[in-house]
Scaffold this active site. Sequence first.
Site, PDB file in Angstrom:
ATOM      1  N   MET A  76      -3.355   4.866   2.643  1.00 17.92           N
ATOM      2  CA  MET A  76      -3.312   5.430   3.987  1.00 17.92           C
ATOM      3  C   MET A  76      -4.345   6.534   4.189  1.00 17.92           C
ATOM      4  SD  MET A  76      -1.635   4.563   6.611  1.00 17.92           S
ATOM      5  CE  MET A  76      -2.303   5.066   8.202  1.00 17.92           C
ATOM      6  N   TYR A 125       0.845  -1.198   0.000  1.00 17.09           N
ATOM      7  CA  TYR A 125       0.000   0.000   0.000  1.00 17.09           C
ATOM      8  C   TYR A 125       0.876   1.242   0.000  1.00 17.09           C
ATOM      9  CZ  TYR A 125       0.836   1.138   4.952  1.00 17.09           C
ATOM     10  OH  TYR A 125       1.414   1.486   6.143  1.00 17.09           O
ATOM     11  N   CYS A 126       0.263   2.379  -0.373  1.00 18.24           N
ATOM     12  CA  CYS A 126       0.980   3.658  -0.299  1.00 18.24           C
ATOM     13  C   CYS A 126       0.017   4.754   0.166  1.00 18.24           C
ATOM     14  CB  CYS A 126       1.710   3.987  -1.596  1.00 18.24           C
ATOM     15  SG  CYS A 126       0.699   4.053  -3.091  1.00 18.24           S
ATOM     16  N   ARG A 127       0.013   5.903  -0.486  1.00 23.39           N
ATOM     17  CA  ARG A 127      -0.721   7.061   0.063  1.00 23.39           C
ATOM     18  C   ARG A 127      -2.229   6.932  -0.043  1.00 23.39           C
ATOM     19  NH1 ARG A 127       3.599  10.738  -3.027  1.00 23.39           N
ATOM     20  NH2 ARG A 127       5.154  10.911  -1.350  1.00 23.39           N
ATOM     21  N   CYS A 145      -2.320   6.567  -5.801  1.00 22.59           N
ATOM     22  CA  CYS A 145      -0.873   6.651  -5.562  1.00 22.59           C
ATOM     23  C   CYS A 145      -0.153   5.613  -6.416  1.00 22.59           C
ATOM     24  CB  CYS A 145      -0.578   6.432  -4.083  1.00 22.59           C
ATOM     25  SG  CYS A 145       1.173   6.408  -3.667  1.00 22.59           S
TER      26      CYS A 145
END
Length: 225
Positions: A209, A179-181, A185
């Site tokens: 996130m 996962y990221c932003r 993303c």
Amino acid sequence: MIDATPAQAKARLYEAFAASGKALASGKRLELLDLLAQGERTVEALAKAAGLNLTTASAHLQTLKQAGLVTTRRDGVRIHYRLAGDDVAQLFALLRKVAEHHQAAVPAARDAYLGQDGAVEVTREELRERVQAGEVVVLDVRPVEEYLAGHIPGAVSIPVTELAERISELPADAEIVVYCRGEYCVLAYDAVRLLTDRARRVIRLSDGMLEWRLSELPVEAGAPA
């Protein structure tokens, strides 16, 4: 002073509403909000992350501040910016979804930016269940400062820029959830492509996130103990 007429008072109210809309009418300002949704940052850090010179970044941030969307604190000579509240993050997330649903250009632009990674996606709730069952390794591929500001509990931090050199830190036989932003993303997509090329079993969180925080799910801050 002459009292305003009802029409004038109404016009002033809607102009006050419009000030927030005007502040959002810039792709770079939206990008700055995206970065600030991950945590507080200095002007210098924001300028670097957004690919702006310091003067331009400062001007954009001042526009956002005047609209009440961000606030600041001073630490010596450094100015730190943060979102004015969770409602600003909610507004930003909703703006993106409304644009995707109602602007024909957005889906094509999204696909051109993110590309295809062939990954299976997992929802937030599905991820929580699989983590509790001990079935997956959760990988956060954002920059370290964003991870330290807040991450999914138990997630491992390897920024996507370091992933190729540090891939051996991930268990070879584990299924990895990246996962990221947030939903738009590209870092998670890049990580999935890299891990897939290295024959790792990898899936991707369907958002990131930003959405995790807005759902009021547990968040850890700082480095693992």
